[in-house]
Motif scaffolding. Structure first.
Motif, mmCIF file in Angstrom:
data_model
loop_
_atom_site.group_PDB
_atom_site.id
_atom_site.type_symbol
_atom_site.label_atom_id
_atom_site.label_comp_id
_atom_site.label_asym_id
_atom_site.label_seq_id
_atom_site.Cartn_x
_atom_site.Cartn_y
_atom_site.Cartn_z
ATOM 1 N N ALA A 75 0.856 -1.193 0.000
ATOM 2 C CA ALA A 75 0.000 0.000 0.000
ATOM 3 C C ALA A 75 0.888 1.238 0.000
ATOM 4 O O ALA A 75 2.022 1.192 0.499
ATOM 5 C CB ALA A 75 -0.895 -0.006 1.235
ATOM 6 N N PRO A 76 0.403 2.360 -0.533
ATOM 7 C CA PRO A 76 1.190 3.594 -0.479
ATOM 8 C C PRO A 76 1.479 3.976 0.972
ATOM 9 O O PRO A 76 0.635 3.783 1.843
ATOM 10 C CB PRO A 76 0.279 4.641 -1.138
ATOM 11 N N LYS A 77 2.664 4.514 1.196
ATOM 12 C CA LYS A 77 3.033 4.922 2.551
ATOM 13 C C LYS A 77 2.203 6.130 2.978
ATOM 14 O O LYS A 77 1.839 6.969 2.172
ATOM 15 C CB LYS A 77 4.514 5.258 2.608
ATOM 16 N N ASP A 78 1.950 6.195 4.273
ATOM 17 C CA ASP A 78 1.201 7.306 4.853
ATOM 18 C C ASP A 78 2.200 8.289 5.452
ATOM 19 O O ASP A 78 2.878 7.981 6.427
ATOM 20 C CB ASP A 78 0.253 6.774 5.935
ATOM 21 N N HIS A 79 2.308 9.469 4.833
ATOM 22 C CA HIS A 79 3.229 10.506 5.295
ATOM 23 C C HIS A 79 2.505 11.585 6.097
ATOM 24 O O HIS A 79 3.113 12.584 6.453
ATOM 25 C CB HIS A 79 3.954 11.133 4.099
ATOM 26 N N GLY A 80 1.203 11.406 6.333
ATOM 27 C CA GLY A 80 0.469 12.300 7.204
ATOM 28 C C GLY A 80 -0.227 13.467 6.534
ATOM 29 O O GLY A 80 -0.945 14.202 7.185
ATOM 30 N N ALA A 81 -0.004 13.658 5.238
ATOM 31 C CA ALA A 81 -0.668 14.761 4.524
ATOM 32 C C ALA A 81 -0.862 14.359 3.067
ATOM 33 O O ALA A 81 -0.011 13.673 2.488
ATOM 34 C CB ALA A 81 0.171 16.037 4.610
ATOM 35 N N LEU A 82 -1.953 14.794 2.489
ATOM 36 C CA LEU A 82 -2.276 14.419 1.112
ATOM 37 C C LEU A 82 -1.149 14.764 0.145
ATOM 38 O O LEU A 82 -0.730 13.923 -0.647
ATOM 39 C CB LEU A 82 -3.574 15.101 0.670
ATOM 40 N N ALA A 83 -0.655 15.984 0.202
ATOM 41 C CA ALA A 83 0.360 16.402 -0.770
ATOM 42 C C ALA A 83 1.619 15.546 -0.668
ATOM 43 O O ALA A 83 2.161 15.101 -1.681
ATOM 44 C CB ALA A 83 0.698 17.882 -0.588
ATOM 45 N N SER A 84 2.080 15.281 0.538
ATOM 46 C CA SER A 84 3.301 14.481 0.675
ATOM 47 C C SER A 84 3.033 13.007 0.342
ATOM 48 O O SER A 84 3.889 12.343 -0.258
ATOM 49 C CB SER A 84 3.940 14.649 2.049
ATOM 50 N N ASP A 85 1.845 12.497 0.689
ATOM 51 C CA ASP A 85 1.496 11.115 0.319
ATOM 52 C C ASP A 85 1.483 10.957 -1.194
ATOM 53 O O ASP A 85 2.062 10.014 -1.737
ATOM 54 C CB ASP A 85 0.111 10.738 0.846
ATOM 55 N N LEU A 86 0.807 11.877 -1.870
ATOM 56 C CA LEU A 86 0.674 11.782 -3.322
ATOM 57 C C LEU A 86 2.010 12.016 -4.021
ATOM 58 O O LEU A 86 2.340 11.326 -4.991
ATOM 59 C CB LEU A 86 -0.382 12.781 -3.810
ATOM 60 N N ALA A 87 2.806 12.946 -3.523
ATOM 61 C CA ALA A 87 4.121 13.204 -4.115
ATOM 62 C C ALA A 87 5.028 11.984 -3.967
ATOM 63 O O ALA A 87 5.709 11.579 -4.921
ATOM 64 C CB ALA A 87 4.764 14.435 -3.483
ATOM 65 N N ALA A 88 5.035 11.377 -2.791
ATOM 66 C CA ALA A 88 5.872 10.192 -2.568
ATOM 67 C C ALA A 88 5.407 9.045 -3.464
ATOM 68 O O ALA A 88 6.224 8.327 -4.058
ATOM 69 C CB ALA A 88 5.828 9.781 -1.102
ATOM 70 N N TRP A 89 4.094 8.870 -3.578
ATOM 71 C CA TRP A 89 3.578 7.808 -4.436
ATOM 72 C C TRP A 89 3.935 8.070 -5.899
ATOM 73 O O TRP A 89 4.356 7.155 -6.607
ATOM 74 C CB TRP A 89 2.059 7.665 -4.276
ATOM 75 N N ALA A 90 3.789 9.302 -6.361
ATOM 76 C CA ALA A 90 4.103 9.638 -7.758
ATOM 77 C C ALA A 90 5.584 9.392 -8.052
ATOM 78 O O ALA A 90 5.933 8.881 -9.124
ATOM 79 C CB ALA A 90 3.726 11.089 -8.055
#
Length: 189
Positions: A75-90
């Motif tokens: 699963a995508p990692k949870d970095h605690g904020a949408l922008a950082s989660d989505l950036a890390a996943w991208a």
């Protein structure tokens, strides 16, 4: 029996697993261009007719293996904020798909896919990952875009560049797509 009708479990699942393993091992040992249905069948312990009956030909078999290899295993990692989660996943998506192996799997997945089933499955993998990221953001009370908006503004340009204009692709490009959608990472909504 078409691959869509195959029931999970039982002999069918064992055959699929052994054939997929044989393909991966042989690709590593002799290279993709040296693969043949009889070679894969021998390694997998099945008859060539089993492979032809199940997959049709080598192209469709390689396509099926590629789709499975493109399936995210975590699963995508949870970095605690949408922008950082989505950036890390991208960034991770870009790293995996733009690698030589990733691009080969994408090509194989599409090559043996006359009806678009594999393309749809690969797209669903990305959409499911994005959906999980957005669900976490919703639980935190963040405003979120629609899944299709993320696909259109982040995933689609990444995939286009990976396939057709890979020069200069890097993590900054992936983060820039997310920032263009949500605002710079680290800023509040």
């Amino acid at each position: 029996m078409s691959k869509q009708m195959v029931r999970p479990g039982g002999r069918s699942a064992r055959v699929q697993a052994s054939v997929h393993t044989a393909v991966r091992e042989l690709e590593a040992e002799v290279g993709r261009d040296a693969l043949t249905v009889p070679l894969v069948a021998q390694r997998a312990g099945v008859t060539p007719s089993t492979i032809y009956r199940r997959w049709g030909d080598l192209t469709e078999l390689l396509s099926d293996v590629a789709v499975e290899r493109l399936r995210p295993d975590t699963a995508p990692k949870d970095h605690g904020a949408l922008a950082s989660d989505l950036a890390a996943w991208a960034e991770q998506f870009l790293d995996e798909m733009a690698s030589p192996a990733g691009r080969a799997y994408i090509r194989d997945a599409l090559l043996g896919d006359p009806d678009g089933t594999n393309a749809g499955q690969c797209s669903a993998y990305a959409a499911d990952q994005v959906d999980l990221i957005l669900a976490r953001a919703t639980e935190r009370g963040d405003d979120i875009p629609e899944v299709e908006t993320v696909i259109d503004r982040v995933v689609a340009p990444l995939m286009y560049r990976i396939l057709f204009r890979p020069a200069g692709l890097d993590a900054a490009y992936a983060r820039g797509l997310v920032a263009g959608l949500l605002g710079p990472v680290g800023e509040d909504g």
